[in-house]
Design a protein around this motif. Structure first.
Motif, PDB file in Angstrom:
ATOM      1  N   HIS A 122      -5.748   5.701  10.994  1.00 32.94           N
ATOM      2  CA  HIS A 122      -4.506   5.334  10.322  1.00 32.94           C
ATOM      3  C   HIS A 122      -3.413   5.000  11.344  1.00 32.94           C
ATOM      4  CE1 HIS A 122      -1.294   5.336   7.335  1.00 32.94           C
ATOM      5  NE2 HIS A 122      -0.603   6.124   8.150  1.00 32.94           N
ATOM      6  N   ALA A 123      -3.283   5.811  12.385  1.00 35.07           N
ATOM      7  CA  ALA A 123      -2.274   5.574  13.417  1.00 35.07           C
ATOM      8  C   ALA A 123      -2.521   4.237  14.111  1.00 35.07           C
ATOM      9  CB  ALA A 123      -2.279   6.719  14.423  1.00 35.07           C
ATOM     10  N   GLU A 124      -3.779   3.933  14.381  1.00 34.28           N
ATOM     11  CA  GLU A 124      -4.113   2.671  15.030  1.00 34.28           C
ATOM     12  C   GLU A 124      -3.779   1.484  14.127  1.00 34.28           C
ATOM     13  OE1 GLU A 124      -7.982   0.419  17.057  1.00 34.28           O
ATOM     14  OE2 GLU A 124      -8.208   2.366  16.067  1.00 34.28           O
ATOM     15  N   LYS A 125      -4.090   1.647  12.835  1.00 33.59           N
ATOM     16  CA  LYS A 125      -3.795   0.575  11.880  1.00 33.59           C
ATOM     17  C   LYS A 125      -2.298   0.321  11.783  1.00 33.59           C
ATOM     18  CE  LYS A 125      -4.584  -0.694   7.046  1.00 33.59           C
ATOM     19  NZ  LYS A 125      -5.180  -0.256   5.758  1.00 33.59           N
ATOM     20  N   MET A 126      -1.524   1.404  11.720  1.00 30.32           N
ATOM     21  CA  MET A 126      -0.074   1.255  11.622  1.00 30.32           C
ATOM     22  C   MET A 126       0.523   0.674  12.909  1.00 30.32           C
ATOM     23  SD  MET A 126       0.815   2.039   8.579  1.00 30.32           S
ATOM     24  CE  MET A 126      -0.779   1.331   8.077  1.00 30.32           C
ATOM     25  N   ALA A 127      -0.056   1.029  14.054  1.00 28.31           N
ATOM     26  CA  ALA A 127       0.422   0.483  15.327  1.00 28.31           C
ATOM     27  C   ALA A 127       0.204  -1.026  15.371  1.00 28.31           C
ATOM     28  CB  ALA A 127      -0.281   1.169  16.487  1.00 28.31           C
ATOM     29  N   LYS A 128      -0.960  -1.481  14.874  1.00 27.65           N
ATOM     30  CA  LYS A 128      -1.239  -2.914  14.839  1.00 27.65           C
ATOM     31  C   LYS A 128      -0.291  -3.622  13.873  1.00 27.65           C
ATOM     32  CE  LYS A 128      -6.149  -2.678  16.065  1.00 27.65           C
ATOM     33  NZ  LYS A 128      -7.536  -2.920  15.589  1.00 27.65           N
ATOM     34  N   LYS A 129      -0.037  -2.977  12.729  1.00 22.99           N
ATOM     35  CA  LYS A 129       0.869  -3.574  11.747  1.00 22.99           C
ATOM     36  C   LYS A 129       2.280  -3.691  12.323  1.00 22.99           C
ATOM     37  CE  LYS A 129       0.287  -2.707   7.420  1.00 22.99           C
ATOM     38  NZ  LYS A 129       0.248  -2.114   6.060  1.00 22.99           N
ATOM     39  N   LYS A 130       2.724  -2.649  13.028  1.00 24.80           N
ATOM     40  CA  LYS A 130       4.058  -2.682  13.629  1.00 24.80           C
ATOM     41  C   LYS A 130       4.147  -3.763  14.697  1.00 24.80           C
ATOM     42  CE  LYS A 130       7.614   0.116  15.881  1.00 24.80           C
ATOM     43  NZ  LYS A 130       7.998  -0.978  16.779  1.00 24.80           N
ATOM     44  N   ALA A 131       3.105  -3.897  15.509  1.00 30.42           N
ATOM     45  CA  ALA A 131       3.112  -4.912  16.554  1.00 30.42           C
ATOM     46  C   ALA A 131       3.195  -6.313  15.945  1.00 30.42           C
ATOM     47  CB  ALA A 131       1.870  -4.776  17.431  1.00 30.42           C
ATOM     48  N   ALA A 132       2.453  -6.533  14.861  1.00 25.90           N
ATOM     49  CA  ALA A 132       2.485  -7.832  14.199  1.00 25.90           C
ATOM     50  C   ALA A 132       3.858  -8.088  13.589  1.00 25.90           C
ATOM     51  CB  ALA A 132       1.402  -7.896  13.126  1.00 25.90           C
ATOM     52  N   MET A 138       0.845  -1.189   0.000  1.00 28.42           N
ATOM     53  CA  MET A 138       0.000   0.000   0.000  1.00 28.42           C
ATOM     54  C   MET A 138       0.885   1.245   0.000  1.00 28.42           C
ATOM     55  SD  MET A 138      -2.857   1.208   2.775  1.00 28.42           S
ATOM     56  CE  MET A 138      -1.626   1.714   3.962  1.00 28.42           C
ATOM     57  N   THR A 139       0.568   2.200  -0.871  1.00 31.19           N
ATOM     58  CA  THR A 139       1.358   3.422  -0.936  1.00 31.19           C
ATOM     59  C   THR A 139       1.004   4.342   0.216  1.00 31.19           C
ATOM     60  OG1 THR A 139      -0.305   4.441  -2.372  1.00 31.19           O
ATOM     61  CG2 THR A 139       1.511   3.305  -3.452  1.00 31.19           C
ATOM     62  N   GLU A 140       1.975   5.114   0.648  1.00 30.63           N
ATOM     63  CA  GLU A 140       1.748   6.058   1.728  1.00 30.63           C
ATOM     64  C   GLU A 140       0.936   7.252   1.215  1.00 30.63           C
ATOM     65  OE1 GLU A 140       2.550   5.753   4.950  1.00 30.63           O
ATOM     66  OE2 GLU A 140       3.195   3.734   4.439  1.00 30.63           O
ATOM     67  N   PRO A 141       0.061   7.836   2.034  1.00 27.71           N
ATOM     68  CA  PRO A 141      -0.728   8.983   1.592  1.00 27.71           C
ATOM     69  C   PRO A 141       0.164  10.180   1.329  1.00 27.71           C
ATOM     70  CG  PRO A 141      -0.992   8.630   3.940  1.00 27.71           C
ATOM     71  CD  PRO A 141      -0.232   7.454   3.418  1.00 27.71           C
ATOM     72  N   SER A 142      -0.220  10.993   0.331  1.00 27.17           N
ATOM     73  CA  SER A 142       0.546  12.187   0.025  1.00 27.17           C
ATOM     74  C   SER A 142       0.396  13.209   1.144  1.00 27.17           C
ATOM     75  CB  SER A 142       0.058  12.800  -1.299  1.00 27.17           C
ATOM     76  OG  SER A 142      -1.255  13.297  -1.144  1.00 27.17           O
ATOM     77  N   GLN A 143       1.276  14.225   1.140  1.00 30.55           N
ATOM     78  CA  GLN A 143       1.222  15.251   2.184  1.00 30.55           C
ATOM     79  C   GLN A 143      -0.096  16.020   2.108  1.00 30.55           C
ATOM     80  OE1 GLN A 143       4.468  18.019   2.083  1.00 30.55           O
ATOM     81  NE2 GLN A 143       3.915  18.987   4.014  1.00 30.55           N
ATOM     82  N   PRO A 149      -9.384  14.402  11.775  1.00 30.82           N
ATOM     83  CA  PRO A 149      -8.736  13.804  12.956  1.00 30.82           C
ATOM     84  C   PRO A 149      -9.105  12.341  13.139  1.00 30.82           C
ATOM     85  CG  PRO A 149      -9.567  15.987  13.470  1.00 30.82           C
ATOM     86  CD  PRO A 149     -10.083  15.657  12.106  1.00 30.82           C
ATOM     87  N   GLU A 150     -10.336  11.990  12.795  1.00 28.67           N
ATOM     88  CA  GLU A 150     -10.752  10.592  12.932  1.00 28.67           C
ATOM     89  C   GLU A 150      -9.980   9.691  11.970  1.00 28.67           C
ATOM     90  OE1 GLU A 150     -12.780  13.149  12.522  1.00 28.67           O
ATOM     91  OE2 GLU A 150     -13.817  13.270  14.461  1.00 28.67           O
ATOM     92  N   ASP A 151      -9.807  10.177  10.707  1.00 31.75           N
ATOM     93  CA  ASP A 151      -9.050   9.398   9.720  1.00 31.75           C
ATOM     94  C   ASP A 151      -7.608   9.210  10.171  1.00 31.75           C
ATOM     95  OD1 ASP A 151     -11.208   9.098   8.040  1.00 31.75           O
ATOM     96  OD2 ASP A 151     -10.714  10.858   6.824  1.00 31.75           O
ATOM     97  N   LEU A 152      -7.014  10.279  10.697  1.00 30.10           N
ATOM     98  CA  LEU A 152      -5.635  10.188  11.164  1.00 30.10           C
ATOM     99  C   LEU A 152      -5.505   9.226  12.341  1.00 30.10           C
ATOM    100  CD1 LEU A 152      -4.609  13.956  10.944  1.00 30.10           C
ATOM    101  CD2 LEU A 152      -3.978  12.116   9.385  1.00 30.10           C
ATOM    102  N   ALA A 153      -6.490   9.230  13.218  1.00 23.94           N
ATOM    103  CA  ALA A 153      -6.460   8.326  14.366  1.00 23.94           C
ATOM    104  C   ALA A 153      -6.591   6.880  13.922  1.00 23.94           C
ATOM    105  CB  ALA A 153      -7.581   8.689  15.340  1.00 23.94           C
TER     106      ALA A 153
END
Length: 214
Positions: A20-30, A1-6, A14-18
């Motif tokens: 995304h952060a949660e999704k990335m945290a789960k991916k990092k933990a895995a 998956m490509t990273e979102p542009s700036q 704020p909800e979308d960013l939250a």
């Protein structure tokens, strides 16, 4: 998956960013959980084969990584040798204290036109390769174009397989390049990469060029 542009990030709620952060945290933990299980080390048998370009280039990339880390390594070229190459010139000029370089071939078989001489050179190259691999000071040995020598029966496949399986030091990496790697060698190897040919400038009349092919 490509990273979102700036721009997309700045316009996200704020909800979308939250989320995304949660999704990335789960991916990092895995990912961290998987990486925690990868603790073993061993000297790898690495094969670069296929019709595409880049087999030797990728192998020399690992040789230069070894040099950059101050680790001793060695190169044996089984076929190439009729012309100088950038890799050989650079290593001999600046890094000969860390990397032994032995060009044992005299060019491709259609250039030498002397099978007996080609076989003698290939056998000498294999003897030198075994000597370098046995040396515990070397942490990587590149056997450039050895697959071609094996394909033409200049050296015996069984000898190569037996030596790598029984005599290679446990922490020494050995890289074998060249087209048409034998199935038995692929089976023995720890890491195999096949370079696929999609386009090649030679087919359009472009000759081998400095800094690309040599």
């Amino acid at each position: 998956m490509t990273e979102p542009s700036q721009d997309a990030t700045m316009s996200a709620s704020p909800e979308d960013l939250a989320r995304h952060a949660e999704k990335m945290a789960k991916k990092k933990a895995a990912r961290d959980k998987i990486m925690a299980t990868k603790t073993g080390e061993k000297g790898l048998i690495i094969v670069h084969t296929g019709k595409g370009k880049g087999k030797s280039s990728a192998a020399f990339g690992m040789i230069f990584r070894h040099i950059a880390h101050g680790r001793k390594c060695a190169v044996v070229q089984f076929i190439k040798g009729a012309m100088s190459t950038g890799e050989r010139d650079l290593i001999l000029r600046h890094f000969s204290d860390l990397c032994e370089f032995h060009t044992m071939g005299e060019g491709f078989t259609w250039e030498t036109q002397d099978k007996a001489r080609d076989m003698a050179m290939a056998k000498a190259a294999w003897e030198k390769a075994k000597e370098l691999i046995r040396d515990p000071a070397n942490t990587m040995v590149l056997l450039d174009e050895i697959n071609i020598a094996i394909r033409y029966d200049y050296i015996e496949l069984a000898d190569v397989l037996t030596f790598l399986a029984e005599e290679k030091p446990a922490m020494t990496h050995v890289v074998l390049t060249g087209r048409n790697a034998k199935d038995e060698l692929i089976e023995l190897a720890d890491l195999v990469t096949e370079m696929e040919l999609i386009k090649h400038p030679f087919r359009s009349g472009i000759k081998a060029q400095i800094g690309v092919e040599f």
